[in-house]
Scaffold this active site. Structure first.
Site, short mmCIF file in Angstrom:
data_model
loop_
_atom_site.label_atom_id
_atom_site.label_comp_id
_atom_site.label_asym_id
_atom_site.label_seq_id
_atom_site.Cartn_x
_atom_site.Cartn_y
_atom_site.Cartn_z
CG PHE A 202 3.21 -0.56 1.83
CD1 PHE A 202 2.64 -0.30 0.59
CD2 PHE A 202 3.47 0.53 2.67
CE1 PHE A 202 2.35 0.98 0.17
CE2 PHE A 202 3.18 1.83 2.27
CZ PHE A 202 2.62 2.05 1.01
NE ARG B 134 -8.04 9.38 -2.46
CZ ARG B 134 -6.95 8.66 -2.19
NH1 ARG B 134 -6.60 7.64 -2.99
NH2 ARG B 134 -6.22 8.91 -1.15
CB THR C 275 -5.60 4.31 2.95
OG1 THR C 275 -5.53 5.51 2.18
CG2 THR C 275 -4.65 3.28 2.40
NE ARG D 65 -9.83 1.82 -0.29
CZ ARG D 65 -8.98 2.78 -0.63
NH1 ARG D 65 -8.98 3.93 0.03
NH2 ARG D 65 -8.13 2.61 -1.63
CG ASN E 79 -7.15 -0.77 0.19
OD1 ASN E 79 -6.85 -1.42 -0.82
ND2 ASN E 79 -6.62 0.39 0.49
CG HIS F 73 -6.30 2.95 -7.35
ND1 HIS F 73 -5.31 3.56 -6.62
CD2 HIS F 73 -6.47 3.69 -8.47
CE1 HIS F 73 -4.88 4.61 -7.30
NE2 HIS F 73 -5.56 4.71 -8.42
CD GLU G 14 -3.71 6.85 -10.51
OE1 GLU G 14 -4.96 6.81 -10.45
OE2 GLU G 14 -2.99 6.98 -9.49
P1 GTP Z 1 -5.08 3.61 -3.55
O1 GTP Z 1 -6.37 4.22 -4.00
O2 GTP Z 1 -5.05 2.11 -3.73
O3 GTP Z 1 -3.87 4.32 -4.14
O4 GTP Z 1 -5.05 3.82 -1.96
P2 GTP Z 1 -4.74 5.16 -1.16
O5 GTP Z 1 -4.42 6.29 -2.10
O6 GTP Z 1 -5.85 5.33 -0.22
O7 GTP Z 1 -3.43 4.74 -0.37
P3 GTP Z 1 -1.90 4.82 -0.81
O8 GTP Z 1 -1.77 5.37 -2.20
O9 GTP Z 1 -1.17 5.49 0.29
O10 GTP Z 1 -1.48 3.29 -0.82
C1 GTP Z 1 -1.71 2.50 -1.96
C2 GTP Z 1 -2.16 1.14 -1.53
O11 GTP Z 1 -1.09 0.47 -0.91
C3 GTP Z 1 -3.26 1.12 -0.48
O12 GTP Z 1 -4.54 1.26 -1.03
C4 GTP Z 1 -3.07 -0.26 0.12
O13 GTP Z 1 -3.65 -1.26 -0.70
C5 GTP Z 1 -1.56 -0.40 0.07
N1 GTP Z 1 -0.94 -0.02 1.35
C6 GTP Z 1 -0.70 1.22 1.82
N2 GTP Z 1 -0.09 1.19 3.03
C7 GTP Z 1 0.05 -0.12 3.31
C8 GTP Z 1 0.59 -0.83 4.42
O14 GTP Z 1 1.08 -0.25 5.38
N3 GTP Z 1 0.55 -2.20 4.35
C9 GTP Z 1 0.03 -2.86 3.27
N4 GTP Z 1 0.01 -4.21 3.27
N5 GTP Z 1 -0.50 -2.23 2.22
C10 GTP Z 1 -0.48 -0.89 2.25
MG MG Z 2 -3.04 6.15 -3.64
#
Ligand code: GTP
Ligand code: MG
Length: 149
Positions: A57, A85, A91, A102, A112, A115, A126
């Protein structure tokens, strides 16, 4: 004091939830110390999401976050990272509890809304990536004596 990096993603800006996100963190008792709106250049997004490089992704994610302006913020206060968080929710918004950002505004992972840093180390990294030191304000939050014991 602990700081976290919170960013309203382009869909959150389009959906009109910037004010909601700010309001929730203010209401909780956190202190806003930095804020800006910008269309993130690709190099910044590559650094920000370096942990996801190579995942299926990854390019979709960079296209999504680079598709419009984001609102980047730094919030300060006790346990800002972990509570932040929790306030965002899972997520995948379909698995986020109602009452989370979310869980109240989103349905799919690829849209979503927000961040939030996932650890204190991520937050430090960051914040340094998105803000210059002189873009972070030092101010006294006079309500603090009513927020903390
Ligand atoms: P962030 O706060 O945005 O970092 O989210 P997170 O920490 O809850 O999730 P993670 O760091 O694992 O993933 C970062 C971002 O990538 C997510 O918030 C989503 O927007 C995107 N993302 C993660 N997994 C997928 C996926 O399987 N498909 C798609 N389209 N987007 C994804
Ligand atoms: Mg993340």
């Amino acid at each position: 004091n602990e700081r976290t990096f919170i960013m309203v993603k382009p869909d959150g800006v389009q959906r009109g939830v910037v004010g909601h996100v700010i309001h929730r963190f203010e209401q909780r008792g956190y202190k806003l110390v930095a804020l800006k709106m910008l269309q993130a250049p690709r190099a910044l997004l590559e650094s920000h999401y370096e942990e996801h490089k190579g995942k299926k992704f990854y390019e979709i994610l960079l296209a999504y976050i680079g598709s419009g302006p984001v609102v980047a913020m730094v919030w300060e206060g006790l346990t800002a990272v972990s509570v932040g968080r929790k306030m965002l929710g899972a997520t995948d918004p379909a698995k986020s509890e109602p009452g989370t950002i979310r869980g109240d505004f989103g349905i799919v992972t690829g849209r979503n809304i927000v961040h939030g840093s996932d650890s204190e180390a991520s937050a430090k990294r960051e914040i340094a990536l998105w803000f210059k030191p002189d873009e972070i304000s030092q101010w006294t939050h006079t309500a603090e004596q009513w927020i903390y014991e």
